[in-house]
Design a protein around this motif. Structure first.
Motif, PDB file in Angstrom:
ATOM      1  N   PRO A   1       6.998  -4.888 -14.100  1.00 60.91           N
ATOM      2  CA  PRO A   1       7.281  -4.036 -15.252  1.00 60.91           C
ATOM      3  C   PRO A   1       6.162  -3.026 -15.488  1.00 60.91           C
ATOM      4  O   PRO A   1       4.986  -3.282 -15.197  1.00 60.91           O
ATOM      5  N   THR A   2       6.527  -1.859 -15.993  1.00 60.39           N
ATOM      6  CA  THR A   2       5.529  -0.939 -16.546  1.00 60.39           C
ATOM      7  C   THR A   2       6.077  -0.414 -17.867  1.00 60.39           C
ATOM      8  O   THR A   2       7.208  -0.716 -18.246  1.00 60.39           O
ATOM      9  N   GLU A   3       5.281   0.400 -18.552  1.00 64.10           N
ATOM     10  CA  GLU A   3       5.761   0.965 -19.813  1.00 64.10           C
ATOM     11  C   GLU A   3       6.816   2.051 -19.586  1.00 64.10           C
ATOM     12  O   GLU A   3       7.523   2.444 -20.522  1.00 64.10           O
ATOM     13  N   THR A   4       6.945   2.541 -18.348  1.00 63.42           N
ATOM     14  CA  THR A   4       7.917   3.596 -18.066  1.00 63.42           C
ATOM     15  C   THR A   4       9.210   3.003 -17.524  1.00 63.42           C
ATOM     16  O   THR A   4      10.230   2.986 -18.205  1.00 63.42           O
ATOM     17  N   VAL A   5       9.200   2.529 -16.275  1.00 61.39           N
ATOM     18  CA  VAL A   5      10.351   1.860 -15.666  1.00 61.39           C
ATOM     19  C   VAL A   5       9.825   0.696 -14.828  1.00 61.39           C
ATOM     20  O   VAL A   5       8.617   0.528 -14.668  1.00 61.39           O
ATOM     21  N   TYR A   6      10.730  -0.116 -14.273  1.00 68.78           N
ATOM     22  CA  TYR A   6      10.311  -1.203 -13.391  1.00 68.78           C
ATOM     23  C   TYR A   6       9.995  -0.645 -12.006  1.00 68.78           C
ATOM     24  O   TYR A   6      10.729   0.206 -11.474  1.00 68.78           O
ATOM     25  N   GLY A   7       8.891  -1.119 -11.423  1.00 66.93           N
ATOM     26  CA  GLY A   7       8.472  -0.693 -10.098  1.00 66.93           C
ATOM     27  C   GLY A   7       8.750  -1.763  -9.061  1.00 66.93           C
ATOM     28  O   GLY A   7       9.001  -2.928  -9.382  1.00 66.93           O
ATOM     29  N   LEU A   8       8.709  -1.340  -7.792  1.00 71.24           N
ATOM     30  CA  LEU A   8       8.886  -2.270  -6.678  1.00 71.24           C
ATOM     31  C   LEU A   8       7.560  -2.422  -5.963  1.00 71.24           C
ATOM     32  O   LEU A   8       7.092  -1.497  -5.301  1.00 71.24           O
ATOM     33  N   GLY A   9       6.947  -3.600  -6.095  1.00 73.58           N
ATOM     34  CA  GLY A   9       5.587  -3.805  -5.634  1.00 73.58           C
ATOM     35  C   GLY A   9       5.471  -4.437  -4.267  1.00 73.58           C
ATOM     36  O   GLY A   9       6.224  -5.347  -3.912  1.00 73.58           O
ATOM     37  N   ALA A  10       4.502  -3.929  -3.501  1.00 70.11           N
ATOM     38  CA  ALA A  10       4.083  -4.534  -2.244  1.00 70.11           C
ATOM     39  C   ALA A  10       2.613  -4.207  -2.071  1.00 70.11           C
ATOM     40  O   ALA A  10       2.097  -3.235  -2.645  1.00 70.11           O
ATOM     41  N   ASP A  11       1.921  -5.023  -1.293  1.00 69.01           N
ATOM     42  CA  ASP A  11       0.508  -4.803  -1.003  1.00 69.01           C
ATOM     43  C   ASP A  11       0.333  -3.431  -0.354  1.00 69.01           C
ATOM     44  O   ASP A  11       0.811  -3.177   0.753  1.00 69.01           O
ATOM     45  N   ALA A  12      -0.349  -2.519  -1.053  1.00 64.34           N
ATOM     46  CA  ALA A  12      -0.504  -1.152  -0.555  1.00 64.34           C
ATOM     47  C   ALA A  12      -1.368  -1.078   0.695  1.00 64.34           C
ATOM     48  O   ALA A  12      -1.361  -0.058   1.392  1.00 64.34           O
ATOM     49  N   THR A  13      -2.096  -2.144   1.008  1.00 67.40           N
ATOM     50  CA  THR A  13      -2.939  -2.158   2.206  1.00 67.40           C
ATOM     51  C   THR A  13      -2.239  -2.833   3.387  1.00 67.40           C
ATOM     52  O   THR A  13      -2.825  -2.934   4.471  1.00 67.40           O
ATOM     53  N   ASN A  14      -1.011  -3.287   3.203  1.00 68.22           N
ATOM     54  CA  ASN A  14      -0.246  -3.987   4.234  1.00 68.22           C
ATOM     55  C   ASN A  14       0.892  -3.068   4.693  1.00 68.22           C
ATOM     56  O   ASN A  14       1.913  -2.950   4.021  1.00 68.22           O
ATOM     57  N   GLU A  15       0.709  -2.419   5.833  1.00 65.22           N
ATOM     58  CA  GLU A  15       1.680  -1.421   6.291  1.00 65.22           C
ATOM     59  C   GLU A  15       3.068  -2.020   6.487  1.00 65.22           C
ATOM     60  O   GLU A  15       4.082  -1.396   6.151  1.00 65.22           O
ATOM     61  N   THR A  16       3.139  -3.237   7.015  1.00 66.96           N
ATOM     62  CA  THR A  16       4.437  -3.876   7.228  1.00 66.96           C
ATOM     63  C   THR A  16       5.164  -4.094   5.911  1.00 66.96           C
ATOM     64  O   THR A  16       6.376  -3.832   5.799  1.00 66.96           O
ATOM     65  N   ALA A  17       4.433  -4.547   4.897  1.00 71.28           N
ATOM     66  CA  ALA A  17       5.042  -4.769   3.588  1.00 71.28           C
ATOM     67  C   ALA A  17       5.500  -3.455   2.973  1.00 71.28           C
ATOM     68  O   ALA A  17       6.591  -3.374   2.382  1.00 71.28           O
ATOM     69  N   VAL A  18       4.694  -2.405   3.122  1.00 74.11           N
ATOM     70  CA  VAL A  18       5.050  -1.099   2.569  1.00 74.11           C
ATOM     71  C   VAL A  18       6.333  -0.580   3.198  1.00 74.11           C
ATOM     72  O   VAL A  18       7.212  -0.046   2.520  1.00 74.11           O
ATOM     73  N   LYS A  19       6.473  -0.733   4.502  1.00 71.85           N
ATOM     74  CA  LYS A  19       7.688  -0.262   5.181  1.00 71.85           C
ATOM     75  C   LYS A  19       8.923  -1.024   4.693  1.00 71.85           C
ATOM     76  O   LYS A  19      10.031  -0.475   4.683  1.00 71.85           O
ATOM     77  N   GLN A  20       8.735  -2.278   4.277  1.00 71.16           N
ATOM     78  CA  GLN A  20       9.862  -3.035   3.730  1.00 71.16           C
ATOM     79  C   GLN A  20      10.357  -2.441   2.414  1.00 71.16           C
ATOM     80  O   GLN A  20      11.540  -2.574   2.068  1.00 71.16           O
ATOM     81  N   VAL A  21       9.455  -1.789   1.664  1.00 71.79           N
ATOM     82  CA  VAL A  21       9.861  -1.134   0.419  1.00 71.79           C
ATOM     83  C   VAL A  21      10.874  -0.033   0.712  1.00 71.79           C
ATOM     84  O   VAL A  21      11.912   0.082   0.038  1.00 71.79           O
ATOM     85  N   TYR A  22      10.574   0.786   1.710  1.00 72.65           N
ATOM     86  CA  TYR A  22      11.507   1.854   2.086  1.00 72.65           C
ATOM     87  C   TYR A  22      12.860   1.268   2.492  1.00 72.65           C
ATOM     88  O   TYR A  22      13.918   1.790   2.124  1.00 72.65           O
ATOM     89  N   ALA A  23      12.816   0.189   3.250  1.00 68.72           N
ATOM     90  CA  ALA A  23      14.061  -0.422   3.728  1.00 68.72           C
ATOM     91  C   ALA A  23      14.873  -1.016   2.581  1.00 68.72           C
ATOM     92  O   ALA A  23      16.095  -0.844   2.515  1.00 68.72           O
ATOM     93  N   ALA A  24      14.195  -1.712   1.654  1.00 68.83           N
ATOM     94  CA  ALA A  24      14.903  -2.346   0.537  1.00 68.83           C
ATOM     95  C   ALA A  24      15.570  -1.313  -0.367  1.00 68.83           C
ATOM     96  O   ALA A  24      16.681  -1.522  -0.856  1.00 68.83           O
ATOM     97  N   LYS A  25      14.895  -0.184  -0.591  1.00 73.88           N
ATOM     98  CA  LYS A  25      15.426   0.856  -1.468  1.00 73.88           C
ATOM     99  C   LYS A  25      16.390   1.798  -0.757  1.00 73.88           C
ATOM    100  O   LYS A  25      17.140   2.535  -1.411  1.00 73.88           O
ATOM    101  N   GLY A  26      16.344   1.824   0.573  1.00 72.92           N
ATOM    102  CA  GLY A  26      17.066   2.862   1.292  1.00 72.92           C
ATOM    103  C   GLY A  26      16.422   4.213   1.075  1.00 72.92           C
ATOM    104  O   GLY A  26      17.078   5.246   0.987  1.00 72.92           O
ATOM    105  N   ARG A  27      15.087   4.227   1.018  1.00 74.39           N
ATOM    106  CA  ARG A  27      14.314   5.417   0.654  1.00 74.39           C
ATOM    107  C   ARG A  27      13.852   6.157   1.899  1.00 74.39           C
ATOM    108  O   ARG A  27      13.360   5.539   2.850  1.00 74.39           O
ATOM    109  N   PRO A  28      13.962   7.497   1.939  1.00 69.31           N
ATOM    110  CA  PRO A  28      13.452   8.253   3.082  1.00 69.31           C
ATOM    111  C   PRO A  28      11.958   8.020   3.272  1.00 69.31           C
ATOM    112  O   PRO A  28      11.195   7.953   2.307  1.00 69.31           O
ATOM    113  N   SER A  29      11.523   7.923   4.518  1.00 68.33           N
ATOM    114  CA  SER A  29      10.132   7.551   4.806  1.00 68.33           C
ATOM    115  C   SER A  29       9.140   8.673   4.530  1.00 68.33           C
ATOM    116  O   SER A  29       7.928   8.426   4.524  1.00 68.33           O
ATOM    117  N   ASP A  30       9.626   9.908   4.295  1.00 60.91           N
ATOM    118  CA  ASP A  30       8.698  10.994   3.967  1.00 60.91           C
ATOM    119  C   ASP A  30       8.593  11.209   2.459  1.00 60.91           C
ATOM    120  O   ASP A  30       8.059  12.224   2.009  1.00 60.91           O
TER     121      ASP A  30
END
Length: 338
Positions: free
Chosen positions: A27-56
């Protein structure tokens, strides 16, 4: 994958998932965020996959404060430090130059800059502290859909795709943070939010606002600059002026399908709604409308069979700039025409 729901007193369990490379919505005061370890490249790439978000489409890095930022960004300018002192924790995201090699290009969209935010939510700050690392924090929704202001919204979009959701009740602001680019010659607002140009200028002087549209081959410096956002299944129509509502409702009455009407209380009270129109109140004023906009779009997306949504527009100044930025994107710039 089973998606667990955590309460604020279960932060250690949620942080353990982050440390293990899993995805957890926070949770944040604005909207809910999707968290992953920002120093873990594999975890970060899973964020794009879960959201269906363009990688750029770069990700915001969510931190506990200035000390954590300084581990990754180049030395902070006097303006950056003044903004941090004035607005953090809070709804202001700062784009800063990075120390070489400190964060994966999966976080930055391949750029040498990153966007940092320190949210005003004690539950999430405790989550980051327990995980011991900054976490990426895009909105926790299917890419392009209205941003989630409740844990239930996250569960609807991402159940089975992420490991957990920390439920801390409804978001208080309702629109995402202001994004300010401090790597430009003049500090530039790339995404308007609750912290306005008028709030920023007394702290750091001249601030520029931009409505630059990113080209197909250009990498955006901030989320939300390139791709369609916040769009429910039904077409959204912006009703620009309160005087346009009688004509808009007459149009709705002529349709052979149900239509939603999102407006502030005085507008709804002043107009007779046809039988095929369902009202959703945006509250008494612009501040409440900004808070309730995404929740209203979600309501019509998930709970009502409307095929069009008439939504009140406001002047594109101050907080209205943030509201209209989101509303224009959700409508694809479609305005009701008499």
């Amino acid at each position: 994958m089973e998606t667990q729901i955590f309460k604020p007193d279960q932060i250690e369990a949620a942080a353990a998932l982050i440390k293990a490379g899993q995805l957890v919505s926070f949770p944040t005061e604005t909207v809910y965020g999707l968290g992953a370890d920002a120093t873990n490249e594999t975890a970060v790439k899973q964020v794009y996959a879960a959201k269906g978000r363009p990688s750029d489409n770069p990700l915001i890095v969510t931190v506990t404060g200035q000390a954590m930022v300084e581990q990754y960004a180049e030395p902070l300018s006097a303006k950056a430090q003044a903004l941090i002192k004035a607005f953090w924790p809070g709804s202001l995201t700062l784009i800063l130059n990075l120390q070489p090699g400190k964060l994966s290009k999966a976080v930055t969209g391949g750029l040498s800059t990153a966007a940092f935010r320190n949210p005003a939510n004690q539950t999430t700050l405790a989550l980051i502290q327990a995980a011991g690392v900054p976490i990426v924090g895009p909105s926790a929704n299917t890419s392009g859909k209205p941003s989630p202001t409740l844990a239930q919204h996250v569960y609807h979009d991402l159940k089975g795709k992420i490991a957990g959701i920390v439920d801390d009740g409804p978001a208080q602001v309702g629109v995402e943070s202001t994004i300010l680019d401090l790597t430009a010659d003049v500090p530039t607002i790339l995404r308007p939010g609750a912290v306005t140009e008028e709030d920023l200028e007394p702290v750091i002087g001249t601030v520029r606002s931009t409505h630059h549209k990113v080209g197909k081959t250009e990498v955006p410096k901030a989320p939300g600059m390139k791709y369609k956002h916040y769009a429910p299944d039904a077409q959204v129509y912006i009703v620009d002026h309160e005087s346009d509502w009688p004509a808009a409702l007459a149009w709705a009455q002529a349709q052979d399908y149900p239509v939603g009407a999102m407006a502030i209380d005085p507008v709804l009270a002043a107009n007779q709604l046809p039988a095929n129109v369902e009202a959703y109140t945006l509250g008494p004023d612009l501040a409440s409308a900004s808070h309730r906009l995404f929740a209203g779009l979600r309501h019509f997306d998930l709970e009502s069979p409307v095929k069009g949504i008439l939504t009140q527009g406001f002047a594109d100044t101050g907080l209205g700039a943030a509201y209209m930025n989101r509303l224009n994107k959700s409508a694809g710039q479609v305005h009701f025409q008499k």
